[in-house]
Motif scaffolding. Sequence first.
Motif, mmCIF file in Angstrom:
data_model
loop_
_atom_site.group_PDB
_atom_site.id
_atom_site.type_symbol
_atom_site.label_atom_id
_atom_site.label_comp_id
_atom_site.label_asym_id
_atom_site.label_seq_id
_atom_site.Cartn_x
_atom_site.Cartn_y
_atom_site.Cartn_z
ATOM 1 N N ASP A 157 0.843 -1.214 0.000
ATOM 2 C CA ASP A 157 0.000 0.000 0.000
ATOM 3 C C ASP A 157 0.873 1.258 0.000
ATOM 4 O O ASP A 157 0.614 2.217 -0.736
ATOM 5 N N ASP A 158 1.895 1.240 0.863
ATOM 6 C CA ASP A 158 2.753 2.429 0.987
ATOM 7 C C ASP A 158 3.505 2.701 -0.315
ATOM 8 O O ASP A 158 3.656 3.853 -0.721
ATOM 9 N N TRP A 159 3.979 1.625 -0.975
ATOM 10 C CA TRP A 159 4.675 1.827 -2.250
ATOM 11 C C TRP A 159 3.723 2.455 -3.264
ATOM 12 O O TRP A 159 4.094 3.380 -3.993
ATOM 13 N N ASN A 160 2.494 1.955 -3.330
ATOM 14 C CA ASN A 160 1.532 2.492 -4.306
ATOM 15 C C ASN A 160 1.199 3.954 -4.024
ATOM 16 O O ASN A 160 1.125 4.781 -4.933
ATOM 17 N N ARG A 161 0.995 4.271 -2.743
ATOM 18 C CA ARG A 161 0.659 5.655 -2.376
ATOM 19 C C ARG A 161 1.851 6.579 -2.639
ATOM 20 O O ARG A 161 1.697 7.692 -3.137
ATOM 21 N N ALA A 162 3.049 6.092 -2.293
ATOM 22 C CA ALA A 162 4.249 6.908 -2.477
ATOM 23 C C ALA A 162 4.499 7.172 -3.974
ATOM 24 O O ALA A 162 4.799 8.302 -4.381
ATOM 25 N N LYS A 163 4.338 6.096 -4.766
ATOM 26 C CA LYS A 163 4.592 6.225 -6.215
ATOM 27 C C LYS A 163 3.682 7.279 -6.836
ATOM 28 O O LYS A 163 4.087 8.035 -7.715
ATOM 29 N N LEU A 164 2.460 7.322 -6.333
ATOM 30 C CA LEU A 164 1.473 8.268 -6.870
ATOM 31 C C LEU A 164 1.955 9.714 -6.784
ATOM 32 O O LEU A 164 1.629 10.539 -7.642
ATOM 33 N N ILE A 165 2.753 10.031 -5.753
ATOM 34 C CA ILE A 165 3.194 11.429 -5.578
ATOM 35 C C ILE A 165 4.712 11.584 -5.791
ATOM 36 O O ILE A 165 5.291 12.603 -5.420
ATOM 37 N N GLY A 166 5.342 10.545 -6.361
ATOM 38 C CA GLY A 166 6.748 10.660 -6.742
ATOM 39 C C GLY A 166 7.743 10.635 -5.600
ATOM 40 O O GLY A 166 8.795 11.290 -5.680
ATOM 41 N N VAL A 167 7.408 9.925 -4.523
ATOM 42 C CA VAL A 167 8.376 9.760 -3.427
ATOM 43 C C VAL A 167 8.509 8.259 -3.139
ATOM 44 O O VAL A 167 7.854 7.441 -3.787
ATOM 45 N N ASN A 168 9.363 7.920 -2.163
ATOM 46 C CA ASN A 168 9.427 6.509 -1.757
ATOM 47 C C ASN A 168 8.717 6.345 -0.402
ATOM 48 O O ASN A 168 8.341 7.348 0.240
ATOM 49 N N PRO A 169 8.477 5.125 0.077
ATOM 50 C CA PRO A 169 7.712 4.943 1.311
ATOM 51 C C PRO A 169 8.308 5.631 2.538
ATOM 52 O O PRO A 169 7.576 6.140 3.386
ATOM 53 N N THR A 170 9.642 5.666 2.638
ATOM 54 C CA THR A 170 10.254 6.365 3.786
ATOM 55 C C THR A 170 9.914 7.850 3.724
ATOM 56 O O THR A 170 9.550 8.469 4.729
ATOM 57 N N GLN A 171 10.020 8.413 2.526
ATOM 58 C CA GLN A 171 9.701 9.837 2.373
ATOM 59 C C GLN A 171 8.218 10.098 2.661
ATOM 60 O O GLN A 171 7.860 11.104 3.276
ATOM 61 N N LEU A 172 7.373 9.167 2.246
ATOM 62 C CA LEU A 172 5.936 9.308 2.539
ATOM 63 C C LEU A 172 5.698 9.280 4.059
ATOM 64 O O LEU A 172 4.906 10.083 4.586
ATOM 65 N N SER A 173 6.401 8.409 4.754
ATOM 66 C CA SER A 173 6.251 8.335 6.211
ATOM 67 C C SER A 173 6.714 9.629 6.869
ATOM 68 O O SER A 173 6.125 10.097 7.839
ATOM 69 N N ILE A 174 7.779 10.214 6.324
ATOM 70 C CA ILE A 174 8.262 11.486 6.882
ATOM 71 C C ILE A 174 7.205 12.570 6.685
ATOM 72 O O ILE A 174 6.896 13.329 7.606
ATOM 73 N N LEU A 187 0.417 14.797 0.163
ATOM 74 C CA LEU A 187 -0.018 13.786 1.140
ATOM 75 C C LEU A 187 -1.519 13.527 1.025
ATOM 76 O O LEU A 187 -1.980 12.389 1.088
ATOM 77 N N LEU A 188 -2.253 14.614 0.837
ATOM 78 C CA LEU A 188 -3.708 14.487 0.682
ATOM 79 C C LEU A 188 -4.038 13.609 -0.528
ATOM 80 O O LEU A 188 -4.919 12.740 -0.476
ATOM 81 N N ALA A 189 -3.312 13.838 -1.624
ATOM 82 C CA ALA A 189 -3.534 13.046 -2.852
ATOM 83 C C ALA A 189 -3.208 11.576 -2.590
ATOM 84 O O ALA A 189 -3.953 10.679 -3.008
ATOM 85 N N ALA A 190 -2.107 11.322 -1.874
ATOM 86 C CA ALA A 190 -1.715 9.933 -1.581
ATOM 87 C C ALA A 190 -2.753 9.260 -0.687
ATOM 88 O O ALA A 190 -3.088 8.085 -0.866
ATOM 89 N N ASP A 191 -3.273 10.025 0.280
ATOM 90 C CA ASP A 191 -4.234 9.453 1.241
ATOM 91 C C ASP A 191 -5.567 9.099 0.581
ATOM 92 O O ASP A 191 -6.358 8.337 1.130
ATOM 93 N N LYS A 192 -5.824 9.690 -0.591
ATOM 94 C CA LYS A 192 -7.104 9.401 -1.262
ATOM 95 C C LYS A 192 -7.087 8.045 -1.968
ATOM 96 O O LYS A 192 -8.133 7.529 -2.353
ATOM 97 N N LEU A 193 -5.887 7.498 -2.179
ATOM 98 C CA LEU A 193 -5.800 6.210 -2.878
ATOM 99 C C LEU A 193 -6.313 5.095 -1.967
ATOM 100 O O LEU A 193 -5.775 4.904 -0.869
ATOM 101 N N PRO A 194 -7.360 4.369 -2.381
ATOM 102 C CA PRO A 194 -7.865 3.286 -1.522
ATOM 103 C C PRO A 194 -6.781 2.224 -1.347
ATOM 104 O O PRO A 194 -6.061 1.915 -2.304
ATOM 105 N N THR A 195 -6.626 1.706 -0.151
ATOM 106 C CA THR A 195 -5.579 0.708 0.093
ATOM 107 C C THR A 195 -6.196 -0.633 0.480
ATOM 108 O O THR A 195 -7.324 -0.699 0.983
ATOM 109 N N MET A 196 -5.417 -1.705 0.264
ATOM 110 C CA MET A 196 -5.871 -3.051 0.638
ATOM 111 C C MET A 196 -6.130 -3.120 2.137
ATOM 112 O O MET A 196 -7.086 -3.735 2.592
ATOM 113 N N THR A 197 -5.246 -2.482 2.901
ATOM 114 C CA THR A 197 -5.374 -2.552 4.363
ATOM 115 C C THR A 197 -6.681 -1.910 4.820
ATOM 116 O O THR A 197 -7.407 -2.477 5.649
ATOM 117 N N GLU A 198 -6.974 -0.731 4.285
ATOM 118 C CA GLU A 198 -8.214 -0.054 4.679
ATOM 119 C C GLU A 198 -9.435 -0.884 4.296
ATOM 120 O O GLU A 198 -10.408 -0.957 5.051
#
Length: 215
Positions: free
Chosen positions: A28-45, A110-121
Amino acid sequence: METPKNPLSIDYRIREGLGRIATAMRVDDWNRAKLIGVNPTQLSILTFLESRGEDGVSVKEISNQLGVTQPSATESISTMERKGLLRKQPGQTDRRGVTVVITDAGADALLAADKLPTMTERSIAGLEKDVQVELLVALVRMIRQLQQADSFPVQRMCVTCRFFEPFAHADGSSPHHCHFVNASFGQHDLRIDCREHEQADPAYQAATWKAFTQG
Ligand code: SF4
């Protein structure tokens, strides 16, 4: 070998299960991160910075929160600074220090990434409401144990907050009280990362925990 008559311990199997969930969350994190051009660590930051507001946080706090080295956090911060997703500013309490703050562009991303539905949710949404509450309470208990063992940075949870009064009300659906907003709330509203959280002193935390677990 594990068989129905000879199962591995429940502790082991719960850890196995959490491991599978962690794998799904990484995807999920990879998919959300890819959507906004960052990696999962950067998304977590970005997520961490957004939750800390205008005061920002130090590089050390970021590395502790994410469980990465300070050089690794610094590299990610520099990359995102170049992209305009965050900025550095003088620290509020120590003029020699520097804190990191999310920018408007970072918050939008971040808002754009959070809109992506995830498997976990989706899997959480598929649980019955009472099972969701049981899961939330179990997670609160696990996170607190990790904090007590110094295996985890401090989380801004109700159970460690000076405003929290567990089981202060007879109403079974809203038994807890938050003195910050002076209102009752239920188990389903327990916070894992509350902006208004203020760490209670150890004695109050111990008393709160006893009341919470015995309630
Ligand atoms: S301020 Fe936040 S963390 Fe503290 S009791 Fe209220 S809701 Fe919970």
